[in-house]
Design a protein around this motif. Structure first.
Motif, PDB file in Angstrom:
ATOM      1  N   LEU A  33       0.835  -1.205   0.000  1.00  0.00           N
ATOM      2  CA  LEU A  33       0.000   0.000   0.000  1.00  0.00           C
ATOM      3  C   LEU A  33       0.869   1.253   0.000  1.00  0.00           C
ATOM      4  O   LEU A  33       1.865   1.314   0.717  1.00  0.00           O
ATOM      5  CB  LEU A  33      -0.882   0.037   1.251  1.00  0.00           C
ATOM      6  CG  LEU A  33      -2.028  -0.948   1.326  1.00  0.00           C
ATOM      7  CD1 LEU A  33      -2.685  -0.864   2.694  1.00  0.00           C
ATOM      8  CD2 LEU A  33      -3.032  -0.682   0.233  1.00  0.00           C
ATOM      9  N   VAL A  37      -2.647   5.648   1.715  1.00  0.00           N
ATOM     10  CA  VAL A  37      -3.868   4.827   1.708  1.00  0.00           C
ATOM     11  C   VAL A  37      -4.003   4.140   3.059  1.00  0.00           C
ATOM     12  O   VAL A  37      -3.097   3.423   3.491  1.00  0.00           O
ATOM     13  CB  VAL A  37      -3.831   3.778   0.573  1.00  0.00           C
ATOM     14  CG1 VAL A  37      -5.044   2.864   0.647  1.00  0.00           C
ATOM     15  CG2 VAL A  37      -3.755   4.451  -0.783  1.00  0.00           C
ATOM     16  N   ASP A  41      -9.020   1.304   3.678  1.00  0.00           N
ATOM     17  CA  ASP A  41      -9.394   1.691   2.317  1.00  0.00           C
ATOM     18  C   ASP A  41      -8.645   0.918   1.245  1.00  0.00           C
ATOM     19  O   ASP A  41      -8.777   1.233   0.053  1.00  0.00           O
ATOM     20  CB  ASP A  41      -9.143   3.192   2.116  1.00  0.00           C
ATOM     21  CG  ASP A  41     -10.043   4.040   2.998  1.00  0.00           C
ATOM     22  OD1 ASP A  41     -11.190   3.611   3.257  1.00  0.00           O
ATOM     23  OD2 ASP A  41      -9.603   5.119   3.438  1.00  0.00           O
TER      24      ASP A  41
END
Length: 75
Positions: A33, A37, A41
């Motif tokens: 990620l 983020v 989410d």
């Protein structure tokens, strides 16, 4: 309140994912990620998984610590 220790393997089982060490490593390697983020989410969660993570973090539940660990591993 559940006061038991929750491992990464237990979190993956709770999320309905393969919780073997090998599959956890593959999941982490394949789902990095960006820093902007939030784990809740992340695009790879289904609605149930997202809800569990969101509720656990919002309630500061026992699962929060291992969710935070997973979050760090995904960076």
């Amino acid at each position: 309140m559940d006061n038991s220790y929750h491992s990464l393997n237990a979190l993956f089982a709770q999320l309905g994912l393969d919780n073997s060490d090998e599959h956890i490593s593959l999941f982490i390697d394949n789902n990095k990620l960006p820093s902007n983020v939030l784990i809740v989410d992340a695009p790879f969660w289904n609605q149930g998984q997202k809800h569990f993570i969101e509720e656990s973090l919002n309630a500061d539940a026992d699962w929060s610590e291992v969710i935070d660990t997973l979050d760090a591993l995904l960076r």
